[in-house]
Design a protein around this motif. Structure first.
Motif, PDB file in Angstrom:
ATOM      1  N   ALA A 253     -79.616  10.870 -42.174  1.00 46.57           N
ATOM      2  CA  ALA A 253     -78.240  10.942 -41.675  1.00 46.57           C
ATOM      3  C   ALA A 253     -78.046  12.156 -40.777  1.00 46.57           C
ATOM      4  CB  ALA A 253     -77.266  10.985 -42.855  1.00 46.57           C
ATOM      5  N   LEU A 254     -78.646  13.279 -41.155  1.00 45.42           N
ATOM      6  CA  LEU A 254     -78.563  14.472 -40.313  1.00 45.42           C
ATOM      7  C   LEU A 254     -79.199  14.216 -38.951  1.00 45.42           C
ATOM      8  CD1 LEU A 254     -77.952  17.514 -39.916  1.00 45.42           C
ATOM      9  CD2 LEU A 254     -80.189  17.970 -40.969  1.00 45.42           C
ATOM     10  N   LYS A 255     -80.372  13.611 -38.942  1.00 46.06           N
ATOM     11  CA  LYS A 255     -81.072  13.366 -37.686  1.00 46.06           C
ATOM     12  C   LYS A 255     -80.339  12.357 -36.809  1.00 46.06           C
ATOM     13  CE  LYS A 255     -85.594  12.149 -35.784  1.00 46.06           C
ATOM     14  NZ  LYS A 255     -87.000  11.762 -36.106  1.00 46.06           N
ATOM     15  N   VAL A 256     -79.774  11.314 -37.412  1.00 41.59           N
ATOM     16  CA  VAL A 256     -79.155  10.229 -36.649  1.00 41.59           C
ATOM     17  C   VAL A 256     -77.746  10.589 -36.195  1.00 41.59           C
ATOM     18  CG1 VAL A 256     -78.282   7.869 -36.837  1.00 41.59           C
ATOM     19  CG2 VAL A 256     -80.570   8.423 -37.681  1.00 41.59           C
ATOM     20  N   PHE A 257     -76.950  11.156 -37.088  1.00 41.41           N
ATOM     21  CA  PHE A 257     -75.537  11.402 -36.772  1.00 41.41           C
ATOM     22  C   PHE A 257     -75.288  12.791 -36.183  1.00 41.41           C
ATOM     23  CE2 PHE A 257     -75.141   7.970 -39.896  1.00 41.41           C
ATOM     24  CZ  PHE A 257     -74.239   7.134 -39.235  1.00 41.41           C
ATOM     25  N   ARG A 258     -76.192  13.736 -36.440  1.00 41.27           N
ATOM     26  CA  ARG A 258     -76.029  15.094 -35.908  1.00 41.27           C
ATOM     27  C   ARG A 258     -77.331  15.523 -35.224  1.00 41.27           C
ATOM     28  NH1 ARG A 258     -71.693  13.709 -37.021  1.00 41.27           N
ATOM     29  NH2 ARG A 258     -70.108  14.735 -38.336  1.00 41.27           N
ATOM     30  N   PRO A 259     -77.730  14.833 -34.164  1.00 41.47           N
ATOM     31  CA  PRO A 259     -79.031  15.136 -33.539  1.00 41.47           C
ATOM     32  C   PRO A 259     -79.139  16.558 -33.002  1.00 41.47           C
ATOM     33  CG  PRO A 259     -77.718  13.669 -32.150  1.00 41.47           C
ATOM     34  CD  PRO A 259     -77.024  13.750 -33.465  1.00 41.47           C
ATOM     35  N   GLN A 260     -78.038  17.100 -32.491  1.00 43.05           N
ATOM     36  CA  GLN A 260     -78.098  18.470 -31.974  1.00 43.05           C
ATOM     37  C   GLN A 260     -78.318  19.467 -33.104  1.00 43.05           C
ATOM     38  OE1 GLN A 260     -74.464  18.943 -29.768  1.00 43.05           O
ATOM     39  NE2 GLN A 260     -75.282  17.898 -27.947  1.00 43.05           N
ATOM     40  N   LEU A 261     -77.633  19.240 -34.229  1.00 44.38           N
ATOM     41  CA  LEU A 261     -77.836  20.116 -35.382  1.00 44.38           C
ATOM     42  C   LEU A 261     -79.259  19.976 -35.915  1.00 44.38           C
ATOM     43  CD1 LEU A 261     -76.773  22.073 -37.481  1.00 44.38           C
ATOM     44  CD2 LEU A 261     -75.833  20.108 -38.755  1.00 44.38           C
ATOM     45  N   TRP A 262     -79.775  18.753 -35.920  1.00 42.33           N
ATOM     46  CA  TRP A 262     -81.153  18.520 -36.348  1.00 42.33           C
ATOM     47  C   TRP A 262     -82.126  19.311 -35.465  1.00 42.33           C
ATOM     48  CZ3 TRP A 262     -84.024  15.883 -40.041  1.00 42.33           C
ATOM     49  CH2 TRP A 262     -85.368  15.647 -39.737  1.00 42.33           C
ATOM     50  N   THR A 263     -81.911  19.258 -34.153  1.00 42.38           N
ATOM     51  CA  THR A 263     -82.789  19.964 -33.224  1.00 42.38           C
ATOM     52  C   THR A 263     -82.729  21.467 -33.446  1.00 42.38           C
ATOM     53  OG1 THR A 263     -82.513  18.206 -31.580  1.00 42.38           O
ATOM     54  CG2 THR A 263     -83.331  20.332 -30.793  1.00 42.38           C
ATOM     55  N   ARG A 264     -81.523  21.992 -33.628  1.00 40.45           N
ATOM     56  CA  ARG A 264     -81.399  23.432 -33.873  1.00 40.45           C
ATOM     57  C   ARG A 264     -82.073  23.817 -35.186  1.00 40.45           C
ATOM     58  NH1 ARG A 264     -75.988  22.600 -32.136  1.00 40.45           N
ATOM     59  NH2 ARG A 264     -75.254  22.820 -34.300  1.00 40.45           N
ATOM     60  N   ALA A 265     -81.904  22.980 -36.198  1.00 40.42           N
ATOM     61  CA  ALA A 265     -82.513  23.279 -37.498  1.00 40.42           C
ATOM     62  C   ALA A 265     -84.030  23.218 -37.429  1.00 40.42           C
ATOM     63  CB  ALA A 265     -81.985  22.308 -38.550  1.00 40.42           C
ATOM     64  N   GLN A 266     -84.573  22.355 -36.562  1.00 44.06           N
ATOM     65  CA  GLN A 266     -86.026  22.240 -36.448  1.00 44.06           C
ATOM     66  C   GLN A 266     -86.659  23.532 -35.947  1.00 44.06           C
ATOM     67  OE1 GLN A 266     -88.663  20.148 -36.953  1.00 44.06           O
ATOM     68  NE2 GLN A 266     -87.374  18.848 -38.254  1.00 44.06           N
ATOM     69  N   ALA A 267     -85.868  24.384 -35.307  1.00 39.25           N
ATOM     70  CA  ALA A 267     -86.395  25.691 -34.887  1.00 39.25           C
ATOM     71  C   ALA A 267     -86.782  26.553 -36.087  1.00 39.25           C
ATOM     72  CB  ALA A 267     -85.363  26.419 -34.022  1.00 39.25           C
ATOM     73  N   HIS A 268     -86.273  26.201 -37.254  1.00 41.33           N
ATOM     74  CA  HIS A 268     -86.569  26.947 -38.480  1.00 41.33           C
ATOM     75  C   HIS A 268     -87.444  26.116 -39.422  1.00 41.33           C
ATOM     76  CE1 HIS A 268     -83.487  29.765 -37.130  1.00 41.33           C
ATOM     77  NE2 HIS A 268     -82.672  28.730 -36.964  1.00 41.33           N
ATOM     78  N   ALA A 269     -88.249  25.212 -38.856  1.00 38.80           N
ATOM     79  CA  ALA A 269     -89.061  24.316 -39.681  1.00 38.80           C
ATOM     80  C   ALA A 269     -90.067  25.068 -40.531  1.00 38.80           C
ATOM     81  CB  ALA A 269     -89.781  23.303 -38.786  1.00 38.80           C
ATOM     82  N   THR A 270     -90.607  26.160 -39.999  1.00 44.86           N
ATOM     83  CA  THR A 270     -91.572  26.933 -40.784  1.00 44.86           C
ATOM     84  C   THR A 270     -90.910  27.544 -42.017  1.00 44.86           C
ATOM     85  OG1 THR A 270     -92.926  27.428 -38.835  1.00 44.86           O
ATOM     86  CG2 THR A 270     -93.152  28.893 -40.732  1.00 44.86           C
ATOM     87  N   VAL A 271     -89.690  28.053 -41.842  1.00 42.83           N
ATOM     88  CA  VAL A 271     -88.952  28.583 -42.992  1.00 42.83           C
ATOM     89  C   VAL A 271     -88.714  27.478 -44.016  1.00 42.83           C
ATOM     90  CG1 VAL A 271     -86.785  29.648 -43.734  1.00 42.83           C
ATOM     91  CG2 VAL A 271     -87.858  30.367 -41.589  1.00 42.83           C
ATOM     92  N   ALA A 272     -88.359  26.280 -43.519  1.00 41.33           N
ATOM     93  CA  ALA A 272     -88.153  25.146 -44.422  1.00 41.33           C
ATOM     94  C   ALA A 272     -89.431  24.800 -45.168  1.00 41.33           C
ATOM     95  CB  ALA A 272     -87.653  23.936 -43.635  1.00 41.33           C
ATOM     96  N   MET A 273     -90.565  24.837 -44.472  1.00 38.29           N
ATOM     97  CA  MET A 273     -91.845  24.518 -45.114  1.00 38.29           C
ATOM     98  C   MET A 273     -92.134  25.489 -46.260  1.00 38.29           C
ATOM     99  SD  MET A 273     -95.673  24.500 -43.456  1.00 38.29           S
ATOM    100  CE  MET A 273     -95.694  26.309 -43.381  1.00 38.29           C
ATOM    101  N   TRP A 274     -92.014  26.794 -45.989  1.00 39.65           N
ATOM    102  CA  TRP A 274     -92.293  27.771 -47.040  1.00 39.65           C
ATOM    103  C   TRP A 274     -91.254  27.698 -48.159  1.00 39.65           C
ATOM    104  CZ3 TRP A 274     -96.846  29.537 -47.606  1.00 39.65           C
ATOM    105  CH2 TRP A 274     -97.673  29.747 -46.494  1.00 39.65           C
ATOM    106  N   GLY A 275     -90.001  27.450 -47.787  1.00 47.89           N
ATOM    107  CA  GLY A 275     -88.982  27.272 -48.815  1.00 47.89           C
ATOM    108  C   GLY A 275     -89.283  26.077 -49.697  1.00 47.89           C
ATOM    109  N   GLY A 276     -89.754  24.982 -49.079  1.00 43.93           N
ATOM    110  CA  GLY A 276     -90.124  23.806 -49.852  1.00 43.93           C
ATOM    111  C   GLY A 276     -91.270  24.077 -50.797  1.00 43.93           C
ATOM    112  N   LEU A 277     -92.256  24.837 -50.359  1.00 43.19           N
ATOM    113  CA  LEU A 277     -93.399  25.156 -51.223  1.00 43.19           C
ATOM    114  C   LEU A 277     -92.978  26.032 -52.399  1.00 43.19           C
ATOM    115  CD1 LEU A 277     -96.150  25.815 -48.521  1.00 43.19           C
ATOM    116  CD2 LEU A 277     -95.952  23.838 -50.047  1.00 43.19           C
ATOM    117  N   VAL A 278     -92.085  27.005 -52.141  1.00 48.38           N
ATOM    118  CA  VAL A 278     -91.596  27.860 -53.225  1.00 48.38           C
ATOM    119  C   VAL A 278     -90.804  27.026 -54.241  1.00 48.38           C
ATOM    120  CG1 VAL A 278     -90.023  29.748 -53.793  1.00 48.38           C
ATOM    121  CG2 VAL A 278     -91.591  29.971 -51.855  1.00 48.38           C
ATOM    122  N   MET A 279     -89.927  26.158 -53.736  1.00 43.64           N
ATOM    123  CA  MET A 279     -89.155  25.304 -54.638  1.00 43.64           C
ATOM    124  C   MET A 279     -90.060  24.338 -55.396  1.00 43.64           C
ATOM    125  SD  MET A 279     -85.772  24.451 -52.348  1.00 43.64           S
ATOM    126  CE  MET A 279     -85.153  23.292 -53.572  1.00 43.64           C
TER     127      MET A 279
END
Length: 365
Positions: free
Chosen positions: A215-241
Motif C-alpha cells: 500500500a505504501l509503494k502503490v498509494f504513496r510512491p514518492q514517500l516510498w522512494t524517499r524511504a528507500q534512501a534509508h534501505a540500509t538502515v531498514a535492513m540493519w533494523g530488520g536484522l536487529v528486530m
C-alpha cells in the motif's frame, strides 16, 4: 515483471531454511548441522510477508488508478499458478502411499478445499501437513481482494490503519485466549499446532505486513522512494528486530512469543523485504549465486521436499552418513522440485499467459 535480486535472495533463503527445518522428518541434520534448522520455521513467515507484498501490489495497483479489480482474472491467475503443481503432489500423496514421509494423511477433501489448517488431526495425520501454509495463502487470495475493494470505496487512510490495527490486536487477543484455554485444559492432542500455529486467524501478521508495504509503494510512491534512501538502515533494523524475535521465541510454546512474537517477527521481516525491494541496500543489490533459480522453483520445492527426503532416507539412510547424506538430501530435493516446476508448474504458467493474451484481443478490439 522486473525480477528484484533482493526478493529472490529472500525467497531462496526462505525455502532453504524451511527444508532444513523439515529435515526432522528423517531424523534431523545431526549434531553438527542442527543449529541450521532451529529457527527454520521462520521461512514460512518470510513467504507470508513476500506474498502480502507482491500480491498486495497486484491487487492495489488498479485500485490506486481508480479502476475496478477484475476478480475473475485475478482468481484465474492464482489458480493457474497454484493448483496444477499442488494437484499433482496431492495425487501422489493419496495414491502412492510409499512416498509419504508419514503414514497418516488427512482426507483428500481437506487439501482440495484448503481447509487442512483448520481441521487437521495432526498427531494422526502428519503427512503433507506443510500444506497448511498454502491454505493460509489461499484464504488470503480469496478474501483480500474483496476487503481491498471495500476499503477503496472509502478512499480513507484512516480506515486502512483502523483495519490493520484491529487485525494486529485481534490476533494478539485470539492467540492469548486460545493459549490460556488450551494450556488450562491441556487437551490430549497437539493443541499448539492445531489451534495456534496452523489456523489462518492466528497467522495474519506476515500477510498484513506485506500488504502495508504494498500500500505504501502503490498509494504513496514518492514517500516510498524517499524511504528507500534509508534501505540500509531498514535492513540493519530488520536484522536487529529478527534477533530480538528469535530471543523471544526461545520457548515457542510460551505465551509471550505467541501473543506478541508474531507481530514483532513480521515487522522484522517486513523491514528486510522493504530493503530487498530496491537497490539501496546490500541485500537489494547483491545477486547471490543460485538464488534466482532456487527462488524460481521455490513453490515446487516446498511441495515436494519431504517426499524427496523420505525416499532418500528409505533408499540410502542406512548406507550414507554425515555430509554425503546431507548432500544427497539436497540433490534429491532440487531434482524433485525442478522436475515438478518444469513438467507441471511452468506449463501452467504458460497456459495462463496464453489465456491472458486471448482475453486481451477482444478487449483491445
Amino acid at each position: 515483471m522486473q525480477r528484484l535480486p533482493g526478493l529472490d535472495t529472500l525467497r531462496a533463503a526462505a525455502i532453504v531454511w524451511v527444508m532444513l527445518f523439515h529435515s526432522w522428518v528423517v531424523g534431523g541434520l545431526g549434531p553438527h548441522f542442527g543449529w541450521l534448522s532451529r529457527y527454520g520455521w521462520v521461512g514460512v513467515d518470510i513467504f507470508f510477508v513476500l506474498s502480502g507484498f507482491l500480491i498486495g501490489a497486484q491487487v492495489l495497483a488498479p485500485l490506486a488508478r481508480g479502476e475496478w479489480l477484475d476478480l475473475v482474472d485475478f482468481y484465474q491467475r492464482r489458480a493457474y499458478r497454484i493448483v496444477p503443481a499442488f494437484a499433482v503432489v496431492l495425487a501422489l500423496y493419496v495414491w502412492a502411499p510409499a512416498v509419504r514421509e508419514f503414514e497418516g494423511l488427512a482426507p483428500w477433501w481437506q487439501f482440495a478445499t484448503f481447509s487442512l489448517n483448520l481441521l487437521i488431526d495432526y498427531n494422526a495425520q502428519p503427512a503433507f501437513s506443510h500444506a497448511w501454509s498454502l491454505c493460509v495463502e489461499e484464504h488470503f487470495y480469496v478474501l483480500f481482494p474483496l476487503l481491498a475493494m471495500g476499503l477503496a470505496r472509502w478512499r480513507s487512510g484512516a480506515a486502512l490503519k483502523g483495519v490493520a490495527l484491529a487485525l494486529v490486536l485481534g490476533g494478539i487477543a485470539v492467540r492469548t485466549t486460545l493459549w490460556l484455554h488450551d494450556r488450562a485444559l491441556d487437551p490430549p492432542r497437539n493443541w499448539y499446532i492445531e489451534d495456534l500455529y496452523f489456523p489462518t486467524w492466528s497467522r495474519l501478521d506476515g500477510l498484513l505486513t506485506g500488504v502495508l508495504l504494498a500500500a505504501l509503494k502503490v498509494f504513496r510512491p514518492q514517500l516510498w522512494t524517499r524511504a528507500q534512501a534509508h534501505a540500509t538502515v531498514a535492513m540493519w533494523g530488520g536484522l536487529v528486530m529478527l534477533a530480538l524475535a528469535f530471543w523471544l521465541f526461545r520457548d515457542r510454546l510460551a505465551w509471550l512469543p505467541n501473543a506478541f512474537g508474531w507481530p514483532l517477527l513480521s515487522a522484522a521481516i517486513g523491514l528486510l523485504v522493504f530493503a530487498a525491494a530496491g537497490p539501496g541496500s546490500a541485500i537489494g543489490r547483491w545477486h547471490v549465486w543460485g538464488a534466482r533459480p532456487v527462488a524460481s522453483i521455490s513453490y515446487s520445492l516446498y511441495l515436494t521436499h519431504k517426499i524427496a527426503f523420505h525416499l532418500v532416507q528409505v533408499g540410502w539412510g542406512e548406507r550414507l552418513h554425515g555430509i554425503a547424506l546431507f548432500g544427497l538430501y539436497a540433490l534429491a530435493a532440487l531434482a524433485a522440485g525442478g522436475a515438478l516446476h518444469l513438467l507441471v508448474e511452468r506449463p501452467g504458467l504458460r497456459l495462463r499467459q496464453r489465456r491472458a493474451a486471448q482475453r486481451a484481443i477482444p478487449a483491445a478490439a
